[in-house]
Motif scaffolding. Sequence first.
Motif, short mmCIF file in Angstrom:
data_model
loop_
_atom_site.label_atom_id
_atom_site.label_comp_id
_atom_site.label_asym_id
_atom_site.label_seq_id
_atom_site.Cartn_x
_atom_site.Cartn_y
_atom_site.Cartn_z
N ASN A 152 -12.91 1.04 2.68
CA ASN A 152 -12.47 0.84 1.30
C ASN A 152 -13.11 1.89 0.42
OD1 ASN A 152 -11.22 -0.36 -0.83
ND2 ASN A 152 -12.84 -1.84 -1.19
N SER B 57 -9.82 2.42 -2.88
CA SER B 57 -9.80 2.98 -1.53
C SER B 57 -8.91 4.21 -1.51
CB SER B 57 -9.31 1.93 -0.53
OG SER B 57 -8.00 1.51 -0.85
N ASN C 277 -12.38 6.84 8.58
CA ASN C 277 -11.21 6.31 7.90
C ASN C 277 -11.50 5.89 6.48
OD1 ASN C 277 -8.50 5.62 7.83
ND2 ASN C 277 -8.89 3.51 8.39
N ASP D 94 -6.27 4.54 2.83
CA ASP D 94 -5.01 3.81 2.99
C ASP D 94 -3.94 4.24 1.99
OD1 ASP D 94 -6.30 2.77 0.79
OD2 ASP D 94 -5.90 0.68 1.27
#
Length: 229
Positions: A114, A138, A111, A141
């Motif tokens: 950051n 990041s 994922n 996100d």
Amino acid sequence: RDKLSGVPAAAVAGVEQELANLDKQIEEANARLAAQAANPQGGANFIQNAILGPLASKRTAALDRIGININRAGGQRPNLASLATCGLNTPGTPSAVNGNSGNAGNGNAGNNGNAGNGNAGNNGNAGAGVAQRVNCPSVADRLPAVPAQAAAEVQRELANLDNQIADANARLAQLAVRPEGGANFVQNTVVGPLKDRRVAALNRIATAIGRVDGNRPAELVNLAPCSVS
């Protein structure tokens, strides 16, 4: 790092290099875990046999080199062997690195946390000036919904972004021990090339998404520039 004390000045460069190697090994293992999350393979013991076991072997070698560096310079060789074995954190829990604790690109598997910034690869110093680190926006996100057909490629590029940050921080750690160049050296040899590599990875992410649903997130390249602190 926090298990070391009294590193002789003559051993600092070698110790610093191996601390950076340890951080890079963690980055590489986390990138492999990200790929495994996106594209599972192997049986119940695959992660232990293919990732954690080899990581322990590589850490043993690096820890031995740290001890040898210290002993060769006249210091007492520390017993670091017990630090070689690693386990798995729960998703989202940072890995320790050899500076002020940091993300080391861990975040949730694949994922990008950051974007691997935080203090990823920040090696502080084993007796010289404190190493700088790169601070990058990041990425995970900021992504739109990733189509299932693009997920594996996107995860690979997120892992690449983390590895790029680890490489840049390892270079900054070396510069803390052995400074070189003029006022713009870090910008020209670390931050600038890092931006170029990030642009390429971000473009590959956008292309992977756009190829599937036609909505290529071109604005991702705005996340390429990083700073140094």
